[in-house]
Design a protein around this motif. Structure first.
Motif, PDB file in Angstrom:
ATOM      1  N   CYS A   1       0.846  -1.191   0.000  1.00 14.26           N
ATOM      2  CA  CYS A   1       0.000   0.000   0.000  1.00 14.26           C
ATOM      3  C   CYS A   1       0.886   1.248   0.000  1.00 14.26           C
ATOM      4  O   CYS A   1       1.824   1.353   0.781  1.00 14.26           O
ATOM      5  CB  CYS A   1      -0.922  -0.005   1.213  1.00 14.26           C
ATOM      6  N   GLU A   2       0.573   2.193  -0.884  1.00 15.87           N
ATOM      7  CA  GLU A   2       1.363   3.420  -0.991  1.00 15.87           C
ATOM      8  C   GLU A   2       0.772   4.576  -0.193  1.00 15.87           C
ATOM      9  O   GLU A   2       1.301   5.684  -0.244  1.00 15.87           O
ATOM     10  CB  GLU A   2       1.457   3.867  -2.456  1.00 15.87           C
ATOM     11  N   CYS A   3      -0.303   4.344   0.546  1.00 15.75           N
ATOM     12  CA  CYS A   3      -0.934   5.441   1.273  1.00 15.75           C
ATOM     13  C   CYS A   3       0.015   5.996   2.333  1.00 15.75           C
ATOM     14  O   CYS A   3       0.573   5.263   3.146  1.00 15.75           O
ATOM     15  CB  CYS A   3      -2.230   4.978   1.936  1.00 15.75           C
ATOM     16  N   ASP A   4       0.173   7.310   2.284  1.00 15.58           N
ATOM     17  CA  ASP A   4       1.059   7.984   3.229  1.00 15.58           C
ATOM     18  C   ASP A   4       0.273   8.921   4.147  1.00 15.58           C
ATOM     19  O   ASP A   4       0.796   9.918   4.619  1.00 15.58           O
ATOM     20  CB  ASP A   4       2.139   8.759   2.473  1.00 15.58           C
TER      21      ASP A   4
ATOM     22  N   GLY B   1       5.628   5.105  10.553  1.00 14.13           N
ATOM     23  CA  GLY B   1       6.675   4.980   9.546  1.00 14.13           C
ATOM     24  C   GLY B   1       6.370   5.760   8.281  1.00 14.13           C
ATOM     25  O   GLY B   1       7.136   5.708   7.328  1.00 14.13           O
ATOM     26  N   GLY B   2       5.226   6.449   8.242  1.00 17.83           N
ATOM     27  CA  GLY B   2       4.899   7.299   7.108  1.00 17.83           C
ATOM     28  C   GLY B   2       4.106   6.645   5.998  1.00 17.83           C
ATOM     29  O   GLY B   2       3.562   7.312   5.141  1.00 17.83           O
ATOM     30  N   ARG B   3       4.053   5.318   5.965  1.00 18.45           N
ATOM     31  CA  ARG B   3       3.351   4.616   4.888  1.00 18.45           C
ATOM     32  C   ARG B   3       2.655   3.393   5.463  1.00 18.45           C
ATOM     33  O   ARG B   3       3.174   2.733   6.362  1.00 18.45           O
ATOM     34  CB  ARG B   3       4.367   4.212   3.824  1.00 18.45           C
TER      35      ARG B   3
ATOM     36  N   GLN C   1      -7.612  -2.061   0.945  1.00 17.26           N
ATOM     37  CA  GLN C   1      -9.040  -1.774   1.064  1.00 17.26           C
ATOM     38  C   GLN C   1      -9.302  -0.709   2.124  1.00 17.26           C
ATOM     39  O   GLN C   1     -10.118   0.191   1.927  1.00 17.26           O
ATOM     40  CB  GLN C   1      -9.839  -3.032   1.448  1.00 17.26           C
ATOM     41  N   ARG C   2      -8.624  -0.832   3.254  1.00 16.93           N
ATOM     42  CA  ARG C   2      -8.864   0.099   4.366  1.00 16.93           C
ATOM     43  C   ARG C   2      -8.556   1.537   3.959  1.00 16.93           C
ATOM     44  O   ARG C   2      -9.368   2.446   4.143  1.00 16.93           O
ATOM     45  CB  ARG C   2      -8.015  -0.314   5.559  1.00 16.93           C
ATOM     46  N   CYS C   3      -7.389   1.758   3.374  1.00 18.29           N
ATOM     47  CA  CYS C   3      -6.995   3.115   2.975  1.00 18.29           C
ATOM     48  C   CYS C   3      -7.857   3.624   1.825  1.00 18.29           C
ATOM     49  O   CYS C   3      -8.303   4.773   1.839  1.00 18.29           O
ATOM     50  CB  CYS C   3      -5.520   3.152   2.591  1.00 18.29           C
TER      51      CYS C   3
END
Length: 118
Positions: A30-33, A42-44, A85-87
């Motif tokens: 997942c790339e969501c930041d 950790g930022g991601r 899915q969550r993000c």
């Protein structure tokens, strides 16, 4: 995310290639930041495709989330991010709520439409 039937024609013919490019770029993670509103340690986000989600335990299936306000026809891989899915659901929630309200209101407005042509 499932593509609404009325939007299917708006997706580029190269959609599958775009998904593959995102998979390569993201390393299948997942790339969501924080775009989803969560403060990822950790930022991601730590979710990895095919593995149990670190917070929910459900199997992760990464999808492409596209930037809000950008028409699908103008979407490029640079304006998308690979999301669990969550993000993805959290990121899209405000837009979905607005669409639901809009469709519900349109239906109500039709109920009260008066034919003044007579």
């Amino acid at each position: 995310m499932p593509i609404r039937p009325e939007n299917r024609a708006r997706y580029p013919k190269t959609w599958k290639q775009m998904v593959e490019r995102a998979r390569e770029r993201s390393g299948n993670r997942c790339e969501c930041d924080g775009k989803c509103g969560l403060d990822h340690e950790g930022g991601r986000c730590d979710a990895i495709n095919g593995e149990p989600h670190p917070q929910t335990g459900s199997k992760v299936v990464l999808t492409l989330a596209h930037e809000h306000g950008v028409p699908l026809e103008e979407t490029s891989i640079d304006r998308m991010f690979h999301a669990c899915q969550r993000c993805h659901n959290r990121y899209d929630a405000p837009m979905r709520r607005a669409g639901i309200r809009e469709r519900a209101f349109a239906g109500q407005a039709d109920m009260f439409a008066i034919d003044v042509s007579e």
